[in-house]
Scaffold this active site. Structure first.
Site, mmCIF file in Angstrom:
data_model
loop_
_atom_site.group_PDB
_atom_site.id
_atom_site.type_symbol
_atom_site.label_atom_id
_atom_site.label_comp_id
_atom_site.label_asym_id
_atom_site.label_seq_id
_atom_site.Cartn_x
_atom_site.Cartn_y
_atom_site.Cartn_z
ATOM 1 N N ARG A 142 0.825 -1.217 0.000
ATOM 2 C CA ARG A 142 0.000 0.000 0.000
ATOM 3 C C ARG A 142 0.856 1.262 0.000
ATOM 4 O O ARG A 142 0.520 2.254 -0.642
ATOM 5 C CB ARG A 142 -0.940 -0.016 1.206
ATOM 6 C CG ARG A 142 -1.982 -1.118 1.062
ATOM 7 C CD ARG A 142 -2.915 -1.159 2.238
ATOM 8 N NE ARG A 142 -3.906 -2.207 2.080
ATOM 9 C CZ ARG A 142 -4.832 -2.489 2.970
ATOM 10 N NH1 ARG A 142 -4.907 -1.793 4.087
ATOM 11 N NH2 ARG A 142 -5.697 -3.453 2.764
ATOM 12 N N ASP A 148 -16.522 7.718 8.984
ATOM 13 C CA ASP A 148 -15.325 6.894 8.796
ATOM 14 C C ASP A 148 -14.122 7.811 8.971
ATOM 15 O O ASP A 148 -14.220 9.024 8.753
ATOM 16 C CB ASP A 148 -15.305 6.265 7.394
ATOM 17 C CG ASP A 148 -14.396 5.046 7.311
ATOM 18 O OD1 ASP A 148 -14.916 3.912 7.284
ATOM 19 O OD2 ASP A 148 -13.153 5.218 7.287
HETATM 20 C C1 LIG Z 1 -13.501 -3.237 6.608
HETATM 21 S S1 LIG Z 1 -14.260 -1.641 6.630
HETATM 22 C C2 LIG Z 1 -15.867 -2.034 7.296
HETATM 23 C C3 LIG Z 1 -16.986 -1.399 6.500
HETATM 24 C C4 LIG Z 1 -18.392 -1.783 6.940
HETATM 25 N N1 LIG Z 1 -18.631 -1.419 8.317
HETATM 26 C C5 LIG Z 1 -18.636 -3.256 6.736
HETATM 27 O O1 LIG Z 1 -18.714 -4.004 7.710
HETATM 28 O O2 LIG Z 1 -18.750 -3.679 5.573
HETATM 29 C C6 LIG Z 1 -13.437 -0.892 8.048
HETATM 30 C C7 LIG Z 1 -13.527 0.633 8.038
HETATM 31 O O3 LIG Z 1 -13.116 1.117 9.319
HETATM 32 C C8 LIG Z 1 -12.487 2.370 9.122
HETATM 33 N N2 LIG Z 1 -11.674 2.709 10.306
HETATM 34 C C9 LIG Z 1 -10.503 2.167 10.714
HETATM 35 N N3 LIG Z 1 -10.068 2.768 11.833
HETATM 36 C C10 LIG Z 1 -10.983 3.712 12.157
HETATM 37 C C11 LIG Z 1 -11.094 4.670 13.209
HETATM 38 N N4 LIG Z 1 -10.164 4.784 14.176
HETATM 39 N N5 LIG Z 1 -12.175 5.487 13.218
HETATM 40 C C12 LIG Z 1 -13.127 5.392 12.257
HETATM 41 N N6 LIG Z 1 -13.073 4.511 11.235
HETATM 42 C C13 LIG Z 1 -12.017 3.674 11.183
HETATM 43 C C14 LIG Z 1 -11.674 2.163 7.851
HETATM 44 O O4 LIG Z 1 -11.344 3.380 7.230
HETATM 45 C C15 LIG Z 1 -12.613 1.280 7.016
HETATM 46 O O5 LIG Z 1 -13.351 2.038 6.093
#
Ligand SMILES: C[S@@+](CC[C@H](N)C(=O)[O-])C[C@H]1O[C@@H](n2cnc3c(N)ncnc32)[C@H](O)[C@@H]1O
Length: 276
Positions: A37, A146
């Site tokens: 990445r 997010d």
């Molecule tokens: C795998 S995706 C999950 C998306 C959706 N909730 C689902 O289950 O399909 C994880 C998301 O968490 C976000 N994320 C990671 N750390 C975070 C934080 N500290 N605060 C807010 N969002 C965060 C990432 O940017 C990413 O878009």
């Protein structure tokens, strides 16, 4: 251009930076993924090596923070992912809220790691298709947040390739999607109007007051350590009204915070009433 690897000290510095900023634990298991990445990011930014980007990053951490975080988050998602959560909302919990909240006529749902928007749009499509008659007279809102500003921009656009919509039930597609050219669809305005997208880091202060009737926190705490997970669960509990729901991803569990909630089914938990 050859992108060489970071040395141990540099790698650990970036892991520590990401952990402090986001709660995401990278560590040795993620070394290949991080290099892949970062290489992409370094090329996009026009640096000729990972080392020169690293030096630049160390000197400009605050300005570069957001791009690094965006590059290292995992954003995998799908419409109606873990469909039993949406079945539970449709068949049990929204009907329950329509009775419980009838004096305020208000429903608040938070998609707390919404990625490119498929999760909050799935909730909104469900509401428009199955509870459309309430939308005019009830105050129903979905907050979608997010940390990653790139995915939020995609979510706000609300345009998806046709290939992505196979998980959306057919009866919802005709009500909620509009064709854009041959290959894409966009969310109908009634669906969009239910959602507010905002950047929010789950580790930082939350500017909204709550309380929420449903909080989705799916497939994000798996990237955090146990201490961060427990802190978050306690904060979520404070943001829920009694008997309201916290929904986690399929491989996630409450650990010690389970005492604050009642299990309502596969990774669906309701906040225990204060006088229970
Ligand atoms: C795998 S995706 C999950 C998306 C959706 N909730 C689902 O289950 O399909 C994880 C998301 O968490 C976000 N994320 C990671 N750390 C975070 C934080 N500290 N605060 C807010 N969002 C965060 C990432 O940017 C990413 O878009």
């Amino acid at each position: 251009m050859v992108i060489e690897r970071l040395n141990r000290k540099q790698y650990e510095f970036l892991c520590q930076f990401i952990y402090k900023e986001t709660g995401i634990v990278l560590g040795d298991a993620k070394v290949e993924m991080v290099h892949r990445r970062l290489s992409k990011l370094v090329k996009t930014k026009g640096f000729d090596s990972l080392a020169s980007y690293y030096q630049y990053f160390v000197a400009h951490q605050q300005e570069e923070k957001s791009d690094l975080v965006n590059a290292l988050t995992t954003n995998l998602t799908r419409f109606f992912r873990e469909s039993h959560h949406f079945d539970y909302l449709k068949n049990h919990f929204i009907p329950f809220l329509l009775v419980r909240n009838k004096s305020t006529r208000r429903i608040r749902i938070w998609s707390s790691a919404c990625s490119t928007g498929e999760e909050p749009y799935s909730i909104a499509m469900l509401l428009v298709s199955h509870f459309g008659q309430y939308l005019q007279h009830w105050d129903i809102k979905i907050l979608a947040t997010d940390i990653d500003t790139d995915v939020l921009n995609i979510a706000m656009e609300g345009i998806y390739p046709k290939a992505a919509i196979s998980d959306i039930p057919a009866d919802l597609r005709s009500k909620c999607l509009r064709a854009v050219g041959n290959d894409s669809v966009e969310m109908a305005s009634q669906v969009r109007s239910l959602i507010t997208f905002k950047p929010l880091n789950l580790l930082e202060r939350w500017p909204m007051k709550g309380p929420f009737d449903v909080i989705f926190c799916r497939n994000v705490i798996i990237y955090f350590d146990k201490v961060t997970q427990q802190q978050l669960f306690h904060r979520f509990e404070q943001y829920l009204s009694d008997e309201s729901l916290l929904i986690l991803g399929h491989s996630e569990s409450l650990g010690g915070a389970a005492a604050l909630f009642t299990n309502q089914g596969k990774t669906i938990f309701s906040k225990q009433a204060q006088d229970a």
